[in-house]
Design a protein around this motif. Sequence first.
Motif, PDB file in Angstrom:
ATOM      1  N   LYS A  60       0.949  -0.968   0.181  1.00  0.00           N
ATOM      2  CA  LYS A  60      -0.040   0.217  -0.011  1.00  0.00           C
ATOM      3  C   LYS A  60       1.045   1.344  -0.009  1.00  0.00           C
ATOM      4  O   LYS A  60       2.026   1.074   0.468  1.00  0.00           O
ATOM      5  CB  LYS A  60      -0.919   0.086   1.215  1.00  0.00           C
ATOM      6  CG  LYS A  60      -1.965  -1.243   1.524  1.00  0.00           C
ATOM      7  CD  LYS A  60      -2.710  -0.858   2.489  1.00  0.00           C
ATOM      8  CE  LYS A  60      -2.266  -1.914   3.378  1.00  0.00           C
ATOM      9  NZ  LYS A  60      -2.986  -1.782   4.873  1.00  0.00           N
ATOM     10  N   PRO A  61       0.556   2.334  -0.819  1.00  0.00           N
ATOM     11  CA  PRO A  61       1.446   3.548  -0.547  1.00  0.00           C
ATOM     12  C   PRO A  61       1.301   4.398   0.677  1.00  0.00           C
ATOM     13  O   PRO A  61       0.253   3.856   1.412  1.00  0.00           O
ATOM     14  CB  PRO A  61       0.880   4.320  -2.000  1.00  0.00           C
ATOM     15  CG  PRO A  61      -0.597   3.529  -2.159  1.00  0.00           C
ATOM     16  CD  PRO A  61      -0.677   2.525  -1.680  1.00  0.00           C
ATOM     17  N   ALA A  62       2.091   5.051   0.918  1.00  0.00           N
ATOM     18  CA  ALA A  62       2.332   5.962   1.900  1.00  0.00           C
ATOM     19  C   ALA A  62       2.127   7.236   1.390  1.00  0.00           C
ATOM     20  O   ALA A  62       2.770   7.601   0.363  1.00  0.00           O
ATOM     21  CB  ALA A  62       3.145   5.593   2.721  1.00  0.00           C
ATOM     22  N   ASN A  63       2.048   8.310   2.450  1.00  0.00           N
ATOM     23  CA  ASN A  63       2.333   9.563   2.060  1.00  0.00           C
ATOM     24  C   ASN A  63       3.382  10.189   2.896  1.00  0.00           C
ATOM     25  O   ASN A  63       3.740   9.354   3.866  1.00  0.00           O
ATOM     26  CB  ASN A  63       0.891  10.286   1.962  1.00  0.00           C
ATOM     27  CG  ASN A  63       0.079  10.470   3.259  1.00  0.00           C
ATOM     28  OD1 ASN A  63       0.870  10.426   4.620  1.00  0.00           O
ATOM     29  ND2 ASN A  63      -1.035  10.165   3.261  1.00  0.00           N
ATOM     30  N   LEU A  64       3.487  11.532   2.670  1.00  0.00           N
ATOM     31  CA  LEU A  64       4.641  11.943   3.416  1.00  0.00           C
ATOM     32  C   LEU A  64       4.255  12.281   4.924  1.00  0.00           C
ATOM     33  O   LEU A  64       5.121  11.929   5.868  1.00  0.00           O
ATOM     34  CB  LEU A  64       4.968  13.529   3.078  1.00  0.00           C
ATOM     35  CG  LEU A  64       5.894  13.688   1.917  1.00  0.00           C
ATOM     36  CD1 LEU A  64       5.949  15.040   1.189  1.00  0.00           C
ATOM     37  CD2 LEU A  64       7.085  12.838   1.731  1.00  0.00           C
ATOM     38  N   SER A  65       3.083  12.318   5.178  1.00  0.00           N
ATOM     39  CA  SER A  65       2.378  12.422   6.558  1.00  0.00           C
ATOM     40  C   SER A  65       2.659  11.086   7.394  1.00  0.00           C
ATOM     41  O   SER A  65       3.186  11.174   8.407  1.00  0.00           O
ATOM     42  CB  SER A  65       0.943  12.881   6.470  1.00  0.00           C
ATOM     43  OG  SER A  65       0.557  12.883   7.960  1.00  0.00           O
ATOM     44  N   THR A  66       2.079  10.092   6.663  1.00  0.00           N
ATOM     45  CA  THR A  66       2.471   8.897   7.409  1.00  0.00           C
ATOM     46  C   THR A  66       3.835   8.446   7.631  1.00  0.00           C
ATOM     47  O   THR A  66       4.228   7.895   8.722  1.00  0.00           O
ATOM     48  CB  THR A  66       1.966   7.588   6.174  1.00  0.00           C
ATOM     49  OG1 THR A  66       0.715   7.771   6.130  1.00  0.00           O
ATOM     50  CG2 THR A  66       2.287   5.947   6.960  1.00  0.00           C
ATOM     51  N   LEU A  67       4.803   8.598   6.595  1.00  0.00           N
ATOM     52  CA  LEU A  67       6.427   8.449   6.711  1.00  0.00           C
ATOM     53  C   LEU A  67       6.878   9.513   7.974  1.00  0.00           C
ATOM     54  O   LEU A  67       7.443   8.816   8.890  1.00  0.00           O
ATOM     55  CB  LEU A  67       7.142   9.078   5.641  1.00  0.00           C
ATOM     56  CG  LEU A  67       6.739   8.000   4.258  1.00  0.00           C
ATOM     57  CD1 LEU A  67       7.441   8.729   3.282  1.00  0.00           C
ATOM     58  CD2 LEU A  67       7.146   6.824   4.480  1.00  0.00           C
TER      59      LEU A  67
END
Length: 148
Positions: A60-67
């Motif tokens: 599943k992709p992540a976004n900068l916030s998740t990282l």
Amino acid sequence: MNVEKIIKTEKEIPLKPRTLIHLSLVCNKMNEITTAQLKPFDVSLQQFNVLRILRGQNGKPANLSTLNERMVTKMSNTTRLVDKLITKGFVDRVTCEKNRRKVDINITALGQKALLEMDNAMKTAEEEILKNLTEQDLIQMNNLLDKF
């Protein structure tokens, strides 16, 4: 690790500041060892952390916030970390067509392969860092660190 010897003082350091200095020295030593293990991959400890987070997304992709939320070392330059990983071919970034502000970040097959090699290098670092500690020592240390 003798704190006084390392910082080259003959004066006895009071317990509380000595403890904080000691933790700092240990942290620095761990960073030295792990950084040395990652050097052949031309990847920083923070970039390694991003790759592990992306692998943990299980496709599943992540976004900068998740990282940012999941980083061990919180930092404001996650975009730059991702950019460097893109340059290396370890991750890709896809902008959502419906919402151009939404950016998905994925680990590539090359990134997965490189991360497996990095895992082996980090296992070596882990063994070196913890070589003088028993399993009971590690349990006790984790219990003490949980008190922070």
